[in-house]
Design a protein around this motif. Structure first.
Motif, mmCIF file in Angstrom:
data_model
loop_
_atom_site.group_PDB
_atom_site.id
_atom_site.type_symbol
_atom_site.label_atom_id
_atom_site.label_comp_id
_atom_site.label_asym_id
_atom_site.label_seq_id
_atom_site.Cartn_x
_atom_site.Cartn_y
_atom_site.Cartn_z
ATOM 1 N N MET A 10 0.828 -1.264 0.022
ATOM 2 C CA MET A 10 0.053 -0.083 -0.157
ATOM 3 C C MET A 10 1.069 1.304 -0.027
ATOM 4 N N ILE A 11 0.505 2.355 -0.636
ATOM 5 C CA ILE A 11 1.233 3.479 -0.901
ATOM 6 C C ILE A 11 0.311 4.476 -0.363
ATOM 7 N N HIS A 12 0.645 5.302 0.609
ATOM 8 C CA HIS A 12 -0.014 6.497 1.098
ATOM 9 C C HIS A 12 0.451 7.763 0.657
ATOM 10 N N LEU A 13 -0.402 8.580 0.559
ATOM 11 C CA LEU A 13 0.065 10.074 0.261
ATOM 12 C C LEU A 13 -0.731 11.118 1.032
ATOM 13 N N ILE A 14 0.204 12.262 1.413
ATOM 14 C CA ILE A 14 -0.577 13.318 1.997
ATOM 15 C C ILE A 14 0.233 14.539 1.590
ATOM 16 N N SER A 15 -0.602 15.605 2.211
ATOM 17 C CA SER A 15 0.140 16.873 1.573
ATOM 18 C C SER A 15 -0.578 18.017 2.718
ATOM 19 N N ASP A 16 0.025 19.199 2.711
ATOM 20 C CA ASP A 16 -0.693 20.319 3.038
ATOM 21 C C ASP A 16 -1.100 20.437 4.484
ATOM 22 N N LEU A 17 -0.350 19.597 5.630
ATOM 23 C CA LEU A 17 -0.658 19.650 6.738
ATOM 24 C C LEU A 17 -0.329 20.848 7.636
ATOM 25 N N HIS A 18 0.698 21.714 6.940
ATOM 26 C CA HIS A 18 0.882 23.145 7.415
ATOM 27 C C HIS A 18 1.162 23.114 8.707
ATOM 28 N N LEU A 19 2.269 22.165 9.364
ATOM 29 C CA LEU A 19 2.342 22.001 10.726
ATOM 30 C C LEU A 19 3.077 23.173 11.292
ATOM 31 N N SER A 20 2.400 23.569 12.491
ATOM 32 C CA SER A 20 2.960 24.777 13.069
ATOM 33 C C SER A 20 2.858 24.496 14.537
ATOM 34 N N PRO A 21 3.555 24.843 15.563
ATOM 35 C CA PRO A 21 3.222 24.910 16.821
ATOM 36 C C PRO A 21 1.853 25.515 17.326
ATOM 37 N N GLU A 22 1.428 26.623 16.426
ATOM 38 C CA GLU A 22 0.243 27.130 16.858
ATOM 39 C C GLU A 22 -0.988 26.173 16.666
ATOM 40 N N HIS A 23 -0.851 25.225 15.833
ATOM 41 C CA HIS A 23 -1.793 24.178 15.651
ATOM 42 C C HIS A 23 -1.520 22.791 16.010
ATOM 43 N N PRO A 24 -1.373 22.651 17.242
ATOM 44 C CA PRO A 24 -0.863 21.315 17.997
ATOM 45 C C PRO A 24 -2.056 20.202 17.454
ATOM 46 N N GLU A 25 -3.437 20.586 17.243
ATOM 47 C CA GLU A 25 -4.233 19.641 17.137
ATOM 48 C C GLU A 25 -3.992 18.928 15.692
ATOM 49 N N VAL A 26 -3.253 19.575 14.683
ATOM 50 C CA VAL A 26 -3.103 18.866 13.447
ATOM 51 C C VAL A 26 -1.703 18.037 13.510
ATOM 52 N N PHE A 27 -1.017 18.314 14.618
ATOM 53 C CA PHE A 27 0.070 17.663 14.866
ATOM 54 C C PHE A 27 -0.277 16.088 15.476
ATOM 55 N N ASP A 28 -1.428 16.427 16.376
ATOM 56 C CA ASP A 28 -1.904 15.103 16.894
ATOM 57 C C ASP A 28 -2.513 14.224 16.156
ATOM 58 N N GLN A 29 -3.471 14.742 15.107
ATOM 59 C CA GLN A 29 -3.941 13.980 13.879
ATOM 60 C C GLN A 29 -2.885 13.383 13.132
ATOM 61 N N PHE A 30 -1.775 14.204 12.812
ATOM 62 C CA PHE A 30 -0.655 13.433 12.067
ATOM 63 C C PHE A 30 -0.177 12.270 13.001
ATOM 64 N N GLY A 31 0.136 12.206 14.138
ATOM 65 C CA GLY A 31 0.821 11.224 14.777
ATOM 66 C C GLY A 31 -0.441 10.127 14.885
ATOM 67 N N GLU A 32 -1.498 10.123 14.776
ATOM 68 C CA GLU A 32 -2.689 9.140 14.983
ATOM 69 C C GLU A 32 -2.614 8.232 13.447
ATOM 70 N N TYR A 33 -2.637 9.197 12.597
ATOM 71 C CA TYR A 33 -2.463 8.915 11.080
ATOM 72 C C TYR A 33 -1.420 8.057 10.939
ATOM 73 N N LEU A 34 -0.034 8.418 11.586
ATOM 74 C CA LEU A 34 1.244 7.574 11.198
ATOM 75 C C LEU A 34 1.061 6.443 11.985
ATOM 76 N N ALA A 35 0.479 6.415 13.078
ATOM 77 C CA ALA A 35 0.309 5.091 13.956
ATOM 78 C C ALA A 35 -0.207 4.079 13.224
ATOM 79 N N ASP A 36 -1.227 4.100 12.142
ATOM 80 C CA ASP A 36 -1.683 3.046 11.398
ATOM 81 C C ASP A 36 -1.080 2.682 10.343
ATOM 82 N N LEU A 37 0.173 3.196 9.930
ATOM 83 C CA LEU A 37 0.960 2.892 8.755
ATOM 84 C C LEU A 37 1.569 1.671 9.315
ATOM 85 N N ASN A 38 1.781 0.432 8.314
ATOM 86 C CA ASN A 38 2.449 -0.538 8.612
ATOM 87 C C ASN A 38 3.881 -0.650 8.034
#
Ligand code: MN
Length: 244
Positions: free
Chosen positions: A1-29
């Protein structure tokens, strides 16, 4: 399986996006591939500014993902074009160039960030040509982090200002630029981000060509899962499928 993502625009001002990123990555095998098609970070000042920008945790997250056997490929966007080999080495990721050809079985898939397709946005194309030149990058990276930050904030201020005034039409891709790029690379599938307009578009330039656009991560993650059989695009509360 190939996964593709873009445009998270991670920044310390939006920790909720970082948390979602962590959850997303945890599901990759292990054994799977992840392609990041640019603008993972809101902005980037050079690999020596990871701590200054508050991205040490993101670096660790990517490192632990590559350590557990997920191959990560990074194609930079118009925000994080200064991500370099030092950061790549720290994370165990491989940098790939814009207009990267990904082979999936017998099929060729063209990967781009997407900003180069927005040819009607002349001021962005001018900016892009400047900041992508090695001479400009060398001069910029020789400045102190504080100096670079000042210049980047100024550029972002002007770009946000410009965005509000620009006609929404010119912020999207130019259809002729899309057809030319698809024809030039002789591919059936183009995947990109940047415009934050997630969709699967049929392109009328050859028998069956498609342009698949990733969304941003606000308020929800957007991703593509790609296999030999087709792809799934997720954004907001939607899931769209394309069968090959
Ligand atoms: Mn972008």
């Amino acid at each position: 399986m190939i996964h593709l993502i873009s445009d998270l625009h991670l920044s310390p001002e939006h920790p909720e996006v970082f948390d979602q990123f962590g959850e997303y990555l945890a599901d990759l095998n292990a054994g799977e591939d992840l392609y990041i098609l640019g603008d993972l970070f809101e902005y980037w000042l050079g690999d020596d500014a990871v701590d200054f920008l508050g991205h040490a945790e993101a670096q660790q997250l990517l490192r632990s993902l590559s350590n557990r056997g997920v191959k990560i490929f990074f194609l930079s966007g118009n925000r994080d074009f200064l991500v370099g080999e030092k950061f790549a080495d720290e994370c165990g990721i491989e940098l790939i160039a814009d207009e990267h050809i990904l082979k999936v079985d017998q099929r060729q898939v063209l990967l781009m960030h997407g900003d180069s397709l927005c040819t009607d946005d002349l001021s962005h194309q001018k900016f892009r040509a400047m900041v992508r030149s090695p001479g400009w990058q060398k001069t910029f990276l020789e400045k102190t982090i504080a100096e670079r930050d000042g210049l980047a904030k100024l550029a972002r201020y002007h770009s946000e200002d410009g965005k509000a005034q620009k006609n929404m039409e010119i912020m999207d891709v130019n259809p002729e630029a899309v057809r030319e790029t698809i024809t030039q690379h002789d591919v059936e599938i183009l995947i990109h981000g940047h415009t934050h307009r997630p969709a699967i578009h049929r392109i009328e330039c050859r028998e069956a060509a498609y342009r698949v656009v990733l969304g941003d991560w606000t308020p929800k993650p957007s991703w593509i899962q790609l296999t030999e059989e087709g792809l799934v695009l997720a954004f907001s509360d939607s899931v769209q499928r394309l069968y090959f």
